[in-house]
Scaffold this active site. Structure first.
Site, PDB file in Angstrom:
ATOM      1  N   HIS A 282      23.999  -1.850  10.734  1.00 41.57           N
ATOM      2  CA  HIS A 282      24.942  -0.870  10.936  1.00 41.57           C
ATOM      3  C   HIS A 282      26.205  -1.957  12.293  1.00 41.57           C
ATOM      4  O   HIS A 282      25.038  -2.321  13.489  1.00 41.57           O
ATOM      5  CB  HIS A 282      25.339   0.505  11.519  1.00 41.57           C
ATOM      6  CG  HIS A 282      23.427   1.029  10.024  1.00 41.57           C
ATOM      7  ND1 HIS A 282      25.171   2.109   9.270  1.00 41.57           N
ATOM      8  CD2 HIS A 282      23.205   1.541  10.114  1.00 41.57           C
ATOM      9  CE1 HIS A 282      24.312   2.060   9.037  1.00 41.57           C
ATOM     10  NE2 HIS A 282      22.957   1.858   8.937  1.00 41.57           N
TER      11      HIS A 282
ATOM     12  N   THR B 218      11.272  -7.580  15.252  1.00 42.00           N
ATOM     13  CA  THR B 218      12.968  -7.523  15.810  1.00 42.00           C
ATOM     14  C   THR B 218      13.294  -9.207  15.262  1.00 42.00           C
ATOM     15  O   THR B 218      14.348  -9.382  15.644  1.00 42.00           O
ATOM     16  CB  THR B 218      13.211  -7.000  17.006  1.00 42.00           C
ATOM     17  OG1 THR B 218      12.221  -7.968  17.889  1.00 42.00           O
ATOM     18  CG2 THR B 218      12.562  -5.303  17.265  1.00 42.00           C
TER      19      THR B 218
ATOM     20  N   ASN C  39       0.221  -1.214  -0.057  1.00 37.14           N
ATOM     21  CA  ASN C  39      -0.527  -0.130   0.178  1.00 37.14           C
ATOM     22  C   ASN C  39       1.119   0.834   0.500  1.00 37.14           C
ATOM     23  O   ASN C  39       2.185   1.224   0.016  1.00 37.14           O
ATOM     24  CB  ASN C  39      -0.947  -0.197   1.142  1.00 37.14           C
ATOM     25  CG  ASN C  39      -2.082  -0.050   0.825  1.00 37.14           C
ATOM     26  OD1 ASN C  39      -2.143   1.551   0.523  1.00 37.14           O
ATOM     27  ND2 ASN C  39      -3.431   0.269   1.312  1.00 37.14           N
TER      28      ASN C  39
END
Length: 190
Positions: free
Chosen positions: A114, A164, A84
């Site tokens: 990172h 996560t 969307n």
């Protein structure tokens, strides 16, 4: 000696300012500007535009504008995938989205990561971890899918959730960070 692009695609530490990656990012920016200004184009034309830039675009895959990505060529959409308005895919490595998956507005799928060591991070080094989203997944508006996550078939990610960790097939996760709210009964009708 491998190029920065080769290192990026392998998931190794790399710097994003190498000439090859800079050229790829510039090409993606030009394509995004064209794609994002053609929301009223016929579906077949938009599908053809997606196929120009993305790694794979299955039949019936739809990506509503505006859409943003780093390079495009690491994004693989199977048949019937729907993204969307306002989705962001940071595709420094592979992002694979299974058939029939629906992704709400403002969802971010991030593969760019990172180093945790500040000395390495200060050298402008980064790396990527692939994201895999299974078949028939529903991801609610504003969710964040973090690097390295796999979401199993038929899972649901609640709106605004921050994923996560991997999500098992048929599981509903919600919250920040996303936690299991329910395991779907495969025999249930709704």
């Amino acid at each position: 000696m491998p190029t920065e692009k080769q290192k990026m695609l392998r998931g190794d530490l790399y710097t994003a300012d190498g000439p090859e990656l800079a050229a790829d990012a510039a090409a993606a920016s030009i394509w995004l500007a064209r794609y994002n200004t053609a929301p009223a184009a016929p579906a077949s034309e938009r599908h053809a535009m997606l196929a120009e830039a993305l790694g794979h675009v299955g039949n019936g895959a739809t990506v509503r504008s505006p859409f943003y990505c780093d390079y495009g060529y690491n994004i693989h959409l199977e048949d019937g995938v729907f993204l969307n308005f306002g989705c962001i895919v940071l595709d420094v490595v592979s992002v694979r989205i299974g058939a029939g998956t629906q992704i709400g507005p403002g969802v971010q799928i991030l593969t760019a990561d990172h180093p945790r060591d500040p000395a390495i991070r200060a050298k402008m080094l980064e790396f990527g971890r692939p994201v895999v989203i299974g078949r028939n997944v529903w991801i609610g508006a504003g969710a964040l899918i973090l690097p390295g996550v796999t979401i199993g078939d038929d899972a649901i990610v609640g709106a605004g959730s921050v994923v996560t960790r991997d999500v098992a097939a048929g599981t509903t996760v919600v919250g920040i960070p996303a936690r299991v709210a329910a395991k779907r009964d495969p025999d249930a009708r709704a």
